[in-house]
Design a protein around this motif. Structure first.
Motif, PDB file in Angstrom:
ATOM      1  N   LEU A  62       0.853  -1.195   0.000  1.00  0.00           N
ATOM      2  CA  LEU A  62       0.000   0.000   0.000  1.00  0.00           C
ATOM      3  C   LEU A  62       0.886   1.241   0.000  1.00  0.00           C
ATOM      4  CD1 LEU A  62      -2.555   1.680   0.334  1.00  0.00           C
ATOM      5  CD2 LEU A  62      -2.496   1.186   2.787  1.00  0.00           C
ATOM      6  N   LEU A  63       0.819   1.987  -1.106  1.00  0.00           N
ATOM      7  CA  LEU A  63       1.591   3.221  -1.189  1.00  0.00           C
ATOM      8  C   LEU A  63       0.717   4.368  -0.683  1.00  0.00           C
ATOM      9  CD1 LEU A  63       4.099   4.779  -2.136  1.00  0.00           C
ATOM     10  CD2 LEU A  63       3.119   4.816  -4.432  1.00  0.00           C
ATOM     11  N   MET A  64       1.178   5.009   0.393  1.00  0.00           N
ATOM     12  CA  MET A  64       0.469   6.176   0.937  1.00  0.00           C
ATOM     13  C   MET A  64       1.242   7.410   0.493  1.00  0.00           C
ATOM     14  SD  MET A  64      -1.953   6.108   3.627  1.00  0.00           S
ATOM     15  CE  MET A  64      -2.676   4.894   4.708  1.00  0.00           C
ATOM     16  N   ILE A  65       0.673   8.175  -0.404  1.00  0.00           N
ATOM     17  CA  ILE A  65       1.362   9.382  -0.877  1.00  0.00           C
ATOM     18  C   ILE A  65       0.883  10.536  -0.004  1.00  0.00           C
ATOM     19  CG2 ILE A  65       1.855  10.830  -2.875  1.00  0.00           C
ATOM     20  CD1 ILE A  65       0.833   8.429  -4.569  1.00  0.00           C
ATOM     21  N   VAL A  66       1.764  10.984   0.860  1.00  0.00           N
ATOM     22  CA  VAL A  66       1.381  11.912   1.939  1.00  0.00           C
ATOM     23  C   VAL A  66       2.093  13.244   1.713  1.00  0.00           C
ATOM     24  CG1 VAL A  66       1.282  12.212   4.439  1.00  0.00           C
ATOM     25  CG2 VAL A  66       1.202   9.897   3.486  1.00  0.00           C
ATOM     26  N   GLY A  67       1.385  14.198   1.110  1.00  0.00           N
ATOM     27  CA  GLY A  67       1.982  15.525   0.934  1.00  0.00           C
ATOM     28  C   GLY A  67       2.151  15.903  -0.525  1.00  0.00           C
ATOM     29  N   THR A  68       2.691  17.077  -0.723  1.00  0.00           N
ATOM     30  CA  THR A  68       2.874  17.633  -2.067  1.00  0.00           C
ATOM     31  C   THR A  68       3.901  16.831  -2.856  1.00  0.00           C
ATOM     32  OG1 THR A  68       2.846  19.669  -0.788  1.00  0.00           O
ATOM     33  CG2 THR A  68       3.114  19.895  -3.159  1.00  0.00           C
ATOM     34  N   THR A  70       6.401  17.151  -6.045  1.00  0.00           N
ATOM     35  CA  THR A  70       6.950  18.084  -7.034  1.00  0.00           C
ATOM     36  C   THR A  70       7.296  17.314  -8.308  1.00  0.00           C
ATOM     37  OG1 THR A  70       9.206  17.762  -6.261  1.00  0.00           O
ATOM     38  CG2 THR A  70       7.950  19.510  -5.203  1.00  0.00           C
ATOM     39  N   GLU A  71       7.483  18.062  -9.366  1.00  0.00           N
ATOM     40  CA  GLU A  71       7.833  17.435 -10.652  1.00  0.00           C
ATOM     41  C   GLU A  71       9.129  16.633 -10.520  1.00  0.00           C
ATOM     42  OE1 GLU A  71       6.038  17.285 -13.290  1.00  0.00           O
ATOM     43  OE2 GLU A  71       4.509  18.798 -12.947  1.00  0.00           O
ATOM     44  N   LYS A  72      10.060  17.139  -9.704  1.00  0.00           N
ATOM     45  CA  LYS A  72      11.340  16.425  -9.540  1.00  0.00           C
ATOM     46  C   LYS A  72      11.160  15.115  -8.779  1.00  0.00           C
ATOM     47  CE  LYS A  72      15.176  19.596  -9.878  1.00  0.00           C
ATOM     48  NZ  LYS A  72      16.274  20.241  -9.180  1.00  0.00           N
ATOM     49  N   GLN A  73      10.168  15.064  -7.895  1.00  0.00           N
ATOM     50  CA  GLN A  73       9.966  13.851  -7.104  1.00  0.00           C
ATOM     51  C   GLN A  73       9.215  12.768  -7.892  1.00  0.00           C
ATOM     52  OE1 GLN A  73       7.946  15.816  -3.930  1.00  0.00           O
ATOM     53  NE2 GLN A  73       9.669  15.685  -2.538  1.00  0.00           N
ATOM     54  N   VAL A  90      -2.866   2.157  -3.965  1.00  0.00           N
ATOM     55  CA  VAL A  90      -2.323   3.500  -3.721  1.00  0.00           C
ATOM     56  C   VAL A  90      -3.412   4.409  -3.145  1.00  0.00           C
ATOM     57  CG1 VAL A  90      -1.225   5.514  -4.779  1.00  0.00           C
ATOM     58  CG2 VAL A  90      -0.753   3.236  -5.694  1.00  0.00           C
ATOM     59  N   ILE A  91      -3.053   5.130  -2.096  1.00  0.00           N
ATOM     60  CA  ILE A  91      -3.933   6.156  -1.539  1.00  0.00           C
ATOM     61  C   ILE A  91      -3.226   7.505  -1.668  1.00  0.00           C
ATOM     62  CG2 ILE A  91      -4.879   7.115   0.608  1.00  0.00           C
ATOM     63  CD1 ILE A  91      -5.554   4.326   1.514  1.00  0.00           C
ATOM     64  N   ALA A  92      -3.942   8.512  -2.221  1.00  0.00           N
ATOM     65  CA  ALA A  92      -3.423   9.891  -2.246  1.00  0.00           C
ATOM     66  C   ALA A  92      -3.973  10.585  -1.010  1.00  0.00           C
ATOM     67  CB  ALA A  92      -3.851  10.611  -3.515  1.00  0.00           C
ATOM     68  N   PHE A  93      -3.096  10.929  -0.124  1.00  0.00           N
ATOM     69  CA  PHE A  93      -3.432  11.409   1.220  1.00  0.00           C
ATOM     70  C   PHE A  93      -3.402  12.935   1.230  1.00  0.00           C
ATOM     71  CE2 PHE A  93      -2.895  12.370   5.586  1.00  0.00           C
ATOM     72  CZ  PHE A  93      -2.975  11.265   6.402  1.00  0.00           C
ATOM     73  N   GLY A  94      -4.580  13.556   1.166  1.00  0.00           N
ATOM     74  CA  GLY A  94      -4.642  15.022   1.225  1.00  0.00           C
ATOM     75  C   GLY A  94      -4.757  15.646  -0.158  1.00  0.00           C
ATOM     76  N   VAL A  95      -5.196  16.901  -0.147  1.00  0.00           N
ATOM     77  CA  VAL A  95      -5.493  17.557  -1.421  1.00  0.00           C
ATOM     78  C   VAL A  95      -4.237  17.790  -2.267  1.00  0.00           C
ATOM     79  CG1 VAL A  95      -5.393  19.940  -0.555  1.00  0.00           C
ATOM     80  CG2 VAL A  95      -6.919  19.386  -2.422  1.00  0.00           C
ATOM     81  N   CYS A  96      -3.070  17.966  -1.628  1.00  0.00           N
ATOM     82  CA  CYS A  96      -1.842  18.170  -2.425  1.00  0.00           C
ATOM     83  C   CYS A  96      -1.510  16.921  -3.240  1.00  0.00           C
ATOM     84  CB  CYS A  96      -0.667  18.510  -1.512  1.00  0.00           C
ATOM     85  SG  CYS A  96      -0.657  20.211  -0.968  1.00  0.00           S
ATOM     86  N   ALA A  97      -1.542  15.745  -2.578  1.00  0.00           N
ATOM     87  CA  ALA A  97      -1.234  14.502  -3.293  1.00  0.00           C
ATOM     88  C   ALA A  97      -2.314  14.189  -4.323  1.00  0.00           C
ATOM     89  CB  ALA A  97      -1.099  13.348  -2.296  1.00  0.00           C
ATOM     90  N   SER A  98      -3.556  14.632  -4.052  1.00  0.00           N
ATOM     91  CA  SER A  98      -4.657  14.305  -4.960  1.00  0.00           C
ATOM     92  C   SER A  98      -4.705  15.221  -6.173  1.00  0.00           C
ATOM     93  CB  SER A  98      -6.000  14.402  -4.221  1.00  0.00           C
ATOM     94  OG  SER A  98      -6.040  13.478  -3.148  1.00  0.00           O
ATOM     95  N   HIS A 107       6.351  24.029 -10.230  1.00  0.00           N
ATOM     96  CA  HIS A 107       7.116  22.927  -9.643  1.00  0.00           C
ATOM     97  C   HIS A 107       6.237  21.835  -9.032  1.00  0.00           C
ATOM     98  CE1 HIS A 107       6.114  24.590  -5.743  1.00  0.00           C
ATOM     99  NE2 HIS A 107       6.695  23.567  -5.166  1.00  0.00           N
ATOM    100  N   ALA A 108       4.964  22.142  -8.723  1.00  0.00           N
ATOM    101  CA  ALA A 108       4.126  21.132  -8.060  1.00  0.00           C
ATOM    102  C   ALA A 108       3.347  20.321  -9.093  1.00  0.00           C
ATOM    103  CB  ALA A 108       3.161  21.815  -7.103  1.00  0.00           C
ATOM    104  N   MET A 109       3.346  19.022  -8.897  1.00  0.00           N
ATOM    105  CA  MET A 109       2.615  18.145  -9.803  1.00  0.00           C
ATOM    106  C   MET A 109       1.118  18.256  -9.477  1.00  0.00           C
ATOM    107  SD  MET A 109       3.505  14.188 -10.379  1.00  0.00           S
ATOM    108  CE  MET A 109       5.075  14.519 -11.110  1.00  0.00           C
ATOM    109  N   PRO A 110       0.266  18.381 -10.473  1.00  0.00           N
ATOM    110  CA  PRO A 110      -1.165  18.533 -10.172  1.00  0.00           C
ATOM    111  C   PRO A 110      -1.824  17.185  -9.869  1.00  0.00           C
ATOM    112  CG  PRO A 110      -0.799  18.730 -12.525  1.00  0.00           C
ATOM    113  CD  PRO A 110       0.554  18.559 -11.899  1.00  0.00           C
ATOM    114  N   GLY A 111      -1.277  16.499  -8.889  1.00  0.00           N
ATOM    115  CA  GLY A 111      -1.838  15.197  -8.497  1.00  0.00           C
ATOM    116  C   GLY A 111      -0.852  14.079  -8.763  1.00  0.00           C
ATOM    117  N   ALA A 112      -0.711  13.170  -7.775  1.00  0.00           N
ATOM    118  CA  ALA A 112       0.240  12.068  -7.924  1.00  0.00           C
ATOM    119  C   ALA A 112      -0.172  11.098  -9.025  1.00  0.00           C
ATOM    120  CB  ALA A 112       0.362  11.325  -6.589  1.00  0.00           C
ATOM    121  N   ASP A 113      -1.456  11.158  -9.437  1.00  0.00           N
ATOM    122  CA  ASP A 113      -1.877  10.224 -10.491  1.00  0.00           C
ATOM    123  C   ASP A 113      -1.309  10.599 -11.862  1.00  0.00           C
ATOM    124  OD1 ASP A 113      -3.439  12.428 -10.945  1.00  0.00           O
ATOM    125  OD2 ASP A 113      -5.357  11.405 -10.637  1.00  0.00           O
ATOM    126  N   GLN A 114      -0.501  11.663 -11.913  1.00  0.00           N
ATOM    127  CA  GLN A 114       0.249  11.943 -13.141  1.00  0.00           C
ATOM    128  C   GLN A 114       1.314  10.871 -13.374  1.00  0.00           C
ATOM    129  OE1 GLN A 114      -0.260  15.052 -15.039  1.00  0.00           O
ATOM    130  NE2 GLN A 114      -2.100  14.927 -13.771  1.00  0.00           N
TER     131      GLN A 114
END
Ligand code: SF4
Length: 168
Positions: A62-68, A70-73, A90-98, A107-114
């Motif tokens: 279970l990948l918990m993506i917790v926080g913002t 960035t494109e580099k990450q 996978v769970i996107a934890f919070g509005v930044c990860a979502s 610099h911020a990715m508009p959601g980890a599902d990218q």
């Protein structure tokens, strides 16, 4: 008959999986405090069998993506996801990860599902621990049915790869 036995076995395996999730916390920002709160005795994520964070992707499902993110990450997040055991969720934890949250900039990715498929999105900045537990219960339902978004995307990717290999 064989099909019935196989599906019953899969149901039993999924029942075990949903109550023994091993999370990889990909913690990048302030939502990490809320992640700790969910793990602490008051909210006690252990009641759902998901209390053990693992800091090796090879021991996690279970990948918990917790926080913002960035494109580099992004590439590091994708690498962690690829190294995890299957089946994985996978769970996107919070509005930044979502969605990238309020960081509407370069610099911020508009959601980890990218970069990785996400099964459950948790809104909120930060989300309340109760929302996280709700998300976990929703995910457990998907684990039992083995039909989360990440599973469907994995299947699609495998079919596309097989078709490409067949053409070569
Ligand atoms: S959603 Fe809010 S609390 Fe969570 S990482 Fe983003 S800014 Fe921080």
């Amino acid at each position: 008959m064989l099909e019935l036995i196989t599906s019953k076995l899969e149901d039993a395996a999924n029942w075990g999986r949903k109550f023994s999730l091993f999370s990889y916390p990909f913690v990048t920002a302030c939502c990490g405090m809320e992640f700790m709160s969910v793990s602490a005795p008051k909210y006690d994520i252990a009641r759902f069998g998901a209390e053990f964070p693992r800091f090796s992707p090879r021991q996690s499902d279970l990948l918990m993506i917790v926080g913002t993110i960035t494109e580099k990450q992004g590439p590091a997040l994708r690498r962690v996801y690829e190294q995890m055991t299957e089946p994985k969720w996978v769970i996107a934890f919070g509005v930044c990860a979502s969605t990238g949250g309020f960081y509407q900039n370069y610099h911020a990715m508009p959601g980890a599902d990218q970069v990785v498929p996400v099964d459950v999105y948790i809104p909120g900045c930060p989300p309340r621990p109760e929302q996280v537990l709700d998300a976990l219960i929703l995910l457990q339902d998907r684990v039992q049915r083995r039909d989360g978004h990440s599973q469907l995307r994995l299947k699609r990717e495998k079919i596309t790869l097989a078709a490409a290999n067949a053409e070569d």
